[in-house]
Design a protein around this motif. Sequence first.
Motif, PDB file in Angstrom:
ATOM      1  N   GLN A 107      -6.990  18.396  27.161  1.00 48.46           N
ATOM      2  CA  GLN A 107      -6.851  17.315  26.182  1.00 48.46           C
ATOM      3  C   GLN A 107      -5.387  16.978  25.894  1.00 48.46           C
ATOM      4  O   GLN A 107      -5.098  15.999  25.207  1.00 48.46           O
ATOM      5  CB  GLN A 107      -7.556  17.675  24.876  1.00 48.46           C
ATOM      6  N   GLY A 108      -4.473  17.800  26.378  1.00 50.65           N
ATOM      7  CA  GLY A 108      -3.051  17.526  26.200  1.00 50.65           C
ATOM      8  C   GLY A 108      -2.408  18.178  24.991  1.00 50.65           C
ATOM      9  O   GLY A 108      -1.243  17.904  24.685  1.00 50.65           O
ATOM     10  N   TYR A 109      -3.144  19.048  24.318  1.00 54.56           N
ATOM     11  CA  TYR A 109      -2.540  19.757  23.188  1.00 54.56           C
ATOM     12  C   TYR A 109      -1.451  20.699  23.697  1.00 54.56           C
ATOM     13  O   TYR A 109      -1.553  21.259  24.784  1.00 54.56           O
ATOM     14  CB  TYR A 109      -3.596  20.564  22.427  1.00 54.56           C
ATOM     15  N   LYS A 110      -0.399  20.884  22.902  1.00 54.68           N
ATOM     16  CA  LYS A 110       0.737  21.733  23.269  1.00 54.68           C
ATOM     17  C   LYS A 110       0.678  23.096  22.588  1.00 54.68           C
ATOM     18  O   LYS A 110       1.226  24.073  23.092  1.00 54.68           O
ATOM     19  CB  LYS A 110       2.065  21.059  22.892  1.00 54.68           C
ATOM     20  N   GLN A 111       0.052  23.153  21.406  1.00 49.72           N
ATOM     21  CA  GLN A 111      -0.050  24.409  20.663  1.00 49.72           C
ATOM     22  C   GLN A 111      -1.435  24.519  20.053  1.00 49.72           C
ATOM     23  O   GLN A 111      -2.095  23.512  19.793  1.00 49.72           O
ATOM     24  CB  GLN A 111       0.988  24.465  19.540  1.00 49.72           C
ATOM     25  N   CYS A 112      -1.837  25.766  19.792  1.00 50.57           N
ATOM     26  CA  CYS A 112      -3.113  26.023  19.138  1.00 50.57           C
ATOM     27  C   CYS A 112      -2.874  26.915  17.928  1.00 50.57           C
ATOM     28  O   CYS A 112      -2.245  27.970  18.037  1.00 50.57           O
ATOM     29  CB  CYS A 112      -4.095  26.685  20.090  1.00 50.57           C
ATOM     30  N   TYR A 113      -3.368  26.479  16.788  1.00 45.86           N
ATOM     31  CA  TYR A 113      -3.237  27.181  15.512  1.00 45.86           C
ATOM     32  C   TYR A 113      -4.592  27.786  15.141  1.00 45.86           C
ATOM     33  O   TYR A 113      -5.644  27.278  15.547  1.00 45.86           O
ATOM     34  CB  TYR A 113      -2.810  26.177  14.438  1.00 45.86           C
ATOM     35  N   LEU A 114      -4.555  28.847  14.376  1.00 46.20           N
ATOM     36  CA  LEU A 114      -5.778  29.378  13.786  1.00 46.20           C
ATOM     37  C   LEU A 114      -5.430  30.091  12.497  1.00 46.20           C
ATOM     38  O   LEU A 114      -4.286  30.505  12.282  1.00 46.20           O
ATOM     39  CB  LEU A 114      -6.515  30.314  14.747  1.00 46.20           C
ATOM     40  N   GLU A 130      -4.210  38.262  19.532  1.00 45.07           N
ATOM     41  CA  GLU A 130      -2.923  38.819  19.957  1.00 45.07           C
ATOM     42  C   GLU A 130      -2.899  39.018  21.463  1.00 45.07           C
ATOM     43  O   GLU A 130      -1.916  38.672  22.134  1.00 45.07           O
ATOM     44  CB  GLU A 130      -2.664  40.146  19.241  1.00 45.07           C
ATOM     45  N   LYS A 131      -3.979  39.558  22.030  1.00 46.54           N
ATOM     46  CA  LYS A 131      -4.058  39.781  23.478  1.00 46.54           C
ATOM     47  C   LYS A 131      -4.004  38.470  24.256  1.00 46.54           C
ATOM     48  O   LYS A 131      -3.537  38.444  25.396  1.00 46.54           O
ATOM     49  CB  LYS A 131      -5.334  40.547  23.828  1.00 46.54           C
ATOM     50  N   LEU A 132      -4.478  37.399  23.641  1.00 47.31           N
ATOM     51  CA  LEU A 132      -4.469  36.091  24.300  1.00 47.31           C
ATOM     52  C   LEU A 132      -3.173  35.314  24.067  1.00 47.31           C
ATOM     53  O   LEU A 132      -3.059  34.165  24.473  1.00 47.31           O
ATOM     54  CB  LEU A 132      -5.678  35.264  23.848  1.00 47.31           C
ATOM     55  N   GLY A 133      -2.198  35.937  23.404  1.00 40.42           N
ATOM     56  CA  GLY A 133      -0.879  35.334  23.270  1.00 40.42           C
ATOM     57  C   GLY A 133      -0.590  34.612  21.971  1.00 40.42           C
ATOM     58  O   GLY A 133       0.452  33.962  21.848  1.00 40.42           O
ATOM     59  N   SER A 160      -7.358  27.697   2.378  1.00 40.55           N
ATOM     60  CA  SER A 160      -6.446  28.435   1.497  1.00 40.55           C
ATOM     61  C   SER A 160      -6.869  29.878   1.252  1.00 40.55           C
ATOM     62  O   SER A 160      -6.074  30.680   0.799  1.00 40.55           O
ATOM     63  CB  SER A 160      -6.327  27.706   0.159  1.00 40.55           C
ATOM     64  N   GLY A 161      -8.102  30.226   1.576  1.00 41.79           N
ATOM     65  CA  GLY A 161      -8.572  31.591   1.384  1.00 41.79           C
ATOM     66  C   GLY A 161      -8.153  32.533   2.497  1.00 41.79           C
ATOM     67  O   GLY A 161      -8.245  33.748   2.347  1.00 41.79           O
ATOM     68  N   CYS A 162      -7.684  31.998   3.599  1.00 39.17           N
ATOM     69  CA  CYS A 162      -7.286  32.835   4.735  1.00 39.17           C
ATOM     70  C   CYS A 162      -5.908  33.442   4.489  1.00 39.17           C
ATOM     71  O   CYS A 162      -5.067  32.848   3.816  1.00 39.17           O
ATOM     72  CB  CYS A 162      -7.284  32.014   6.023  1.00 39.17           C
ATOM     73  N   ASP A 163      -5.690  34.637   5.054  1.00 36.87           N
ATOM     74  CA  ASP A 163      -4.414  35.322   4.844  1.00 36.87           C
ATOM     75  C   ASP A 163      -3.728  35.745   6.143  1.00 36.87           C
ATOM     76  O   ASP A 163      -2.744  36.470   6.126  1.00 36.87           O
ATOM     77  CB  ASP A 163      -4.600  36.522   3.913  1.00 36.87           C
ATOM     78  N   VAL A 164      -4.243  35.270   7.266  1.00 37.31           N
ATOM     79  CA  VAL A 164      -3.609  35.493   8.581  1.00 37.31           C
ATOM     80  C   VAL A 164      -3.533  34.149   9.272  1.00 37.31           C
ATOM     81  O   VAL A 164      -4.536  33.426   9.347  1.00 37.31           O
ATOM     82  CB  VAL A 164      -4.428  36.493   9.447  1.00 37.31           C
ATOM     83  N   TRP A 165      -2.344  33.815   9.776  1.00 38.05           N
ATOM     84  CA  TRP A 165      -2.112  32.541  10.449  1.00 38.05           C
ATOM     85  C   TRP A 165      -1.440  32.842  11.784  1.00 38.05           C
ATOM     86  O   TRP A 165      -0.507  33.626  11.861  1.00 38.05           O
ATOM     87  CB  TRP A 165      -1.227  31.650   9.588  1.00 38.05           C
ATOM     88  N   MET A 166      -1.915  32.191  12.836  1.00 36.16           N
ATOM     89  CA  MET A 166      -1.406  32.460  14.175  1.00 36.16           C
ATOM     90  C   MET A 166      -1.243  31.160  14.955  1.00 36.16           C
ATOM     91  O   MET A 166      -1.914  30.168  14.673  1.00 36.16           O
ATOM     92  CB  MET A 166      -2.350  33.421  14.905  1.00 36.16           C
ATOM     93  N   LEU A 167      -0.357  31.199  15.953  1.00 34.97           N
ATOM     94  CA  LEU A 167      -0.067  30.027  16.764  1.00 34.97           C
ATOM     95  C   LEU A 167       0.165  30.465  18.206  1.00 34.97           C
ATOM     96  O   LEU A 167       0.741  31.532  18.458  1.00 34.97           O
ATOM     97  CB  LEU A 167       1.200  29.336  16.222  1.00 34.97           C
ATOM     98  N   LYS A 168      -0.275  29.647  19.134  1.00 36.81           N
ATOM     99  CA  LYS A 168      -0.086  29.918  20.567  1.00 36.81           C
ATOM    100  C   LYS A 168       0.406  28.649  21.240  1.00 36.81           C
ATOM    101  O   LYS A 168      -0.123  27.567  21.001  1.00 36.81           O
ATOM    102  CB  LYS A 168      -1.408  30.370  21.201  1.00 36.81           C
ATOM    103  N   THR A 169       1.404  28.795  22.096  1.00 41.09           N
ATOM    104  CA  THR A 169       1.846  27.687  22.938  1.00 41.09           C
ATOM    105  C   THR A 169       0.918  27.626  24.143  1.00 41.09           C
ATOM    106  O   THR A 169       0.648  28.651  24.768  1.00 41.09           O
ATOM    107  CB  THR A 169       3.311  27.895  23.382  1.00 41.09           C
ATOM    108  N   LEU A 170       0.431  26.431  24.441  1.00 39.13           N
ATOM    109  CA  LEU A 170      -0.519  26.269  25.558  1.00 39.13           C
ATOM    110  C   LEU A 170       0.193  25.938  26.851  1.00 39.13           C
ATOM    111  O   LEU A 170       1.278  25.450  26.876  1.00 39.13           O
ATOM    112  CB  LEU A 170      -1.526  25.175  25.217  1.00 39.13           C
TER     113      LEU A 170
END
Length: 160
Positions: free
Chosen positions: A112-119, A133-136, A150-160
């Motif tokens: 789809q052309g996304y450059k980063q993925c957040y969760l 973490e294992k997936l980068g 707002s209830g989440c307390d872990v934020w992560m990002l991956k470059t695709l």
Amino acid sequence: MSYKIEPIKTHQDPQVCEIIKKVGAEFGAVGEGFGPSDAEVNAMSQHYKNEDASCYLVATIEEKIVGGSGIAAFNGSDEICELRKLFLLAESRGLGLGKKLTEDCLAFAKVQGYKQCYLDTLTNMTSAISLYEKLGFIHLDTPLAGTIHSGCDVWMLKTL
């Protein structure tokens, strides 16, 4: 044990909704600020469509839905997507389904052309965090601006 992963179909919405809410409750993700409370949970197939550069994948084992995961634009972005609602029933964990669902979602995101993925997730979802973490995915100190969970307390990002 064989499993199947495919895009969600309308008739699967009720089962997927039930799984998301059940697993969310198991980990304390209940109420405002958590994914299982998002309005889309009631009709996931209507909110995740290829033409919107989004998809929700459902995992089945012997024709029984055991979970799913999705990808959609983060806050309307063309470059950042969000891995959403990766939830698996307890009996289907440890089989590699979470990894396969995530990898399939990330492959879709790249096409789809996304450059980063957040969760965003919760500290007590340790198996999911380890998988990410294992997936980068790398940990962020704060959520991306525009997150609705707002209830989440872990934020992560991956470059695709």
